[in-house]
Design a protein around this motif. Sequence first.
Motif, mmCIF file in Angstrom:
data_model
loop_
_atom_site.group_PDB
_atom_site.id
_atom_site.type_symbol
_atom_site.label_atom_id
_atom_site.label_comp_id
_atom_site.label_asym_id
_atom_site.label_seq_id
_atom_site.Cartn_x
_atom_site.Cartn_y
_atom_site.Cartn_z
ATOM 1 N N LEU A 224 0.828 -1.212 0.000
ATOM 2 C CA LEU A 224 0.000 0.000 0.000
ATOM 3 C C LEU A 224 0.859 1.257 0.000
ATOM 4 O O LEU A 224 0.524 2.237 -0.671
ATOM 5 C CB LEU A 224 -0.953 0.003 1.196
ATOM 6 N N ALA A 225 1.957 1.234 0.738
ATOM 7 C CA ALA A 225 2.862 2.383 0.745
ATOM 8 C C ALA A 225 3.415 2.639 -0.652
ATOM 9 O O ALA A 225 3.473 3.791 -1.106
ATOM 10 C CB ALA A 225 3.995 2.159 1.746
ATOM 11 N N GLU A 226 3.787 1.572 -1.343
ATOM 12 C CA GLU A 226 4.302 1.709 -2.704
ATOM 13 C C GLU A 226 3.230 2.182 -3.676
ATOM 14 O O GLU A 226 3.544 2.800 -4.695
ATOM 15 C CB GLU A 226 4.858 0.365 -3.190
ATOM 16 N N ARG A 227 1.970 1.918 -3.366
ATOM 17 C CA ARG A 227 0.862 2.250 -4.261
ATOM 18 C C ARG A 227 0.136 3.528 -3.840
ATOM 19 O O ARG A 227 -1.009 3.751 -4.206
ATOM 20 C CB ARG A 227 -0.110 1.072 -4.344
ATOM 21 N N GLY A 228 0.811 4.388 -3.058
ATOM 22 C CA GLY A 228 0.269 5.710 -2.769
ATOM 23 C C GLY A 228 -0.380 5.907 -1.417
ATOM 24 O O GLY A 228 -0.971 6.954 -1.170
ATOM 25 N N HIS A 229 -0.255 4.929 -0.515
ATOM 26 C CA HIS A 229 -0.878 5.047 0.807
ATOM 27 C C HIS A 229 0.124 4.733 1.917
ATOM 28 O O HIS A 229 -0.077 3.798 2.700
ATOM 29 C CB HIS A 229 -2.089 4.120 0.896
ATOM 30 N N PRO A 230 1.213 5.528 2.024
ATOM 31 C CA PRO A 230 2.246 5.210 3.022
ATOM 32 C C PRO A 230 1.812 5.438 4.465
ATOM 33 O O PRO A 230 2.398 4.859 5.370
ATOM 34 C CB PRO A 230 3.394 6.155 2.647
ATOM 35 N N GLU A 231 0.780 6.236 4.683
ATOM 36 C CA GLU A 231 0.386 6.579 6.048
ATOM 37 C C GLU A 231 -0.702 5.681 6.635
ATOM 38 O O GLU A 231 -1.013 5.764 7.801
ATOM 39 C CB GLU A 231 -0.082 8.030 6.112
ATOM 40 N N VAL A 232 -1.266 4.814 5.833
ATOM 41 C CA VAL A 232 -2.357 3.969 6.321
ATOM 42 C C VAL A 232 -1.810 2.883 7.252
ATOM 43 O O VAL A 232 -0.730 2.350 7.040
ATOM 44 C CB VAL A 232 -3.177 3.376 5.146
ATOM 45 N N ARG A 233 -2.552 2.634 8.325
ATOM 46 C CA ARG A 233 -2.168 1.652 9.333
ATOM 47 C C ARG A 233 -3.198 0.534 9.362
ATOM 48 O O ARG A 233 -4.340 0.728 8.937
ATOM 49 C CB ARG A 233 -2.078 2.303 10.717
ATOM 50 N N PRO A 234 -2.856 -0.635 9.900
ATOM 51 C CA PRO A 234 -3.824 -1.745 9.940
ATOM 52 C C PRO A 234 -5.175 -1.360 10.542
ATOM 53 O O PRO A 234 -6.218 -1.718 9.997
ATOM 54 C CB PRO A 234 -3.107 -2.803 10.782
ATOM 55 N N ALA A 235 -5.179 -0.616 11.629
ATOM 56 C CA ALA A 235 -6.447 -0.232 12.253
ATOM 57 C C ALA A 235 -7.302 0.626 11.334
ATOM 58 O O ALA A 235 -8.530 0.587 11.411
ATOM 59 C CB ALA A 235 -6.183 0.510 13.552
ATOM 60 N N HIS A 236 -6.658 1.381 10.460
ATOM 61 C CA HIS A 236 -7.419 2.238 9.549
ATOM 62 C C HIS A 236 -8.305 1.421 8.619
ATOM 63 O O HIS A 236 -9.430 1.818 8.307
ATOM 64 C CB HIS A 236 -6.478 3.129 8.729
ATOM 65 N N GLY A 237 -7.803 0.296 8.158
ATOM 66 C CA GLY A 237 -8.587 -0.543 7.259
ATOM 67 C C GLY A 237 -9.863 -1.032 7.918
ATOM 68 O O GLY A 237 -10.936 -1.024 7.299
ATOM 69 N N TYR A 238 -9.764 -1.439 9.178
ATOM 70 C CA TYR A 238 -10.954 -1.889 9.892
ATOM 71 C C TYR A 238 -11.933 -0.732 10.077
ATOM 72 O O TYR A 238 -13.145 -0.901 9.935
ATOM 73 C CB TYR A 238 -10.579 -2.497 11.244
ATOM 74 N N ALA A 239 -11.411 0.429 10.396
ATOM 75 C CA ALA A 239 -12.283 1.590 10.580
ATOM 76 C C ALA A 239 -12.952 1.981 9.262
ATOM 77 O O ALA A 239 -14.141 2.317 9.248
ATOM 78 C CB ALA A 239 -11.482 2.758 11.154
ATOM 79 N N LEU A 240 -12.216 1.934 8.165
ATOM 80 C CA LEU A 240 -12.812 2.260 6.869
ATOM 81 C C LEU A 240 -13.901 1.256 6.507
ATOM 82 O O LEU A 240 -14.938 1.627 5.940
ATOM 83 C CB LEU A 240 -11.732 2.317 5.785
ATOM 84 N N GLN A 241 -13.691 -0.008 6.830
ATOM 85 C CA GLN A 241 -14.731 -1.016 6.611
ATOM 86 C C GLN A 241 -15.957 -0.698 7.463
ATOM 87 O O GLN A 241 -17.092 -0.880 7.016
ATOM 88 C CB GLN A 241 -14.212 -2.413 6.950
#
Length: 163
Positions: free
Chosen positions: A37-54
């Motif tokens: 994800l960092a290589e694809r433009g999302h270097p600041e996203v963390r594992p917890a963020h994915g759950y929150a976005l869901q």
Amino acid sequence: MGEPRAEASGRDAAGFELPVLLFAGFRSIIDEMHRELAERGHPEVRPAHGYALQAVGRGGATASEIGRRLGVSKQAAGKTVERLEALGYVERVDDPRDGRRKLVRLTGRGVDVLVKSAEGFERLRARWAEVLGADRVRAMEADLRTMVPEGAFRLDAAGWFDN
């Protein structure tokens, strides 16, 4: 994912090894996903963020709804929403059903990270299937579904949503 280790000498492993190996497998997948994800433009996203976005979901949600979905307080959910908003993954808008409430919605950037995550998880699973064999991966998934009680997947562990 590093090179797989050779199987043990046929002896049963010590009881503590199973949770350690399950956790290590989880971490290897999540860490690889976040490198990608960092290589694809999302270097600041963390594992917890994915759950929150869901938890925000396609239709959006209030901070209270997000907290309930994640099993955390409204305040903890609000803190995570603030961070996601600052990173450009969500926005707060007036709730069209109740103007007194704010609705948290995914932005285009939020949708993009979820799409890229889904694609990445598919690639990582395919790599596990390539190394272990598709039948073994399917069997492992079926076995884990059998052993994990319904409703056991909880995200309200202390520190899980630290930014």
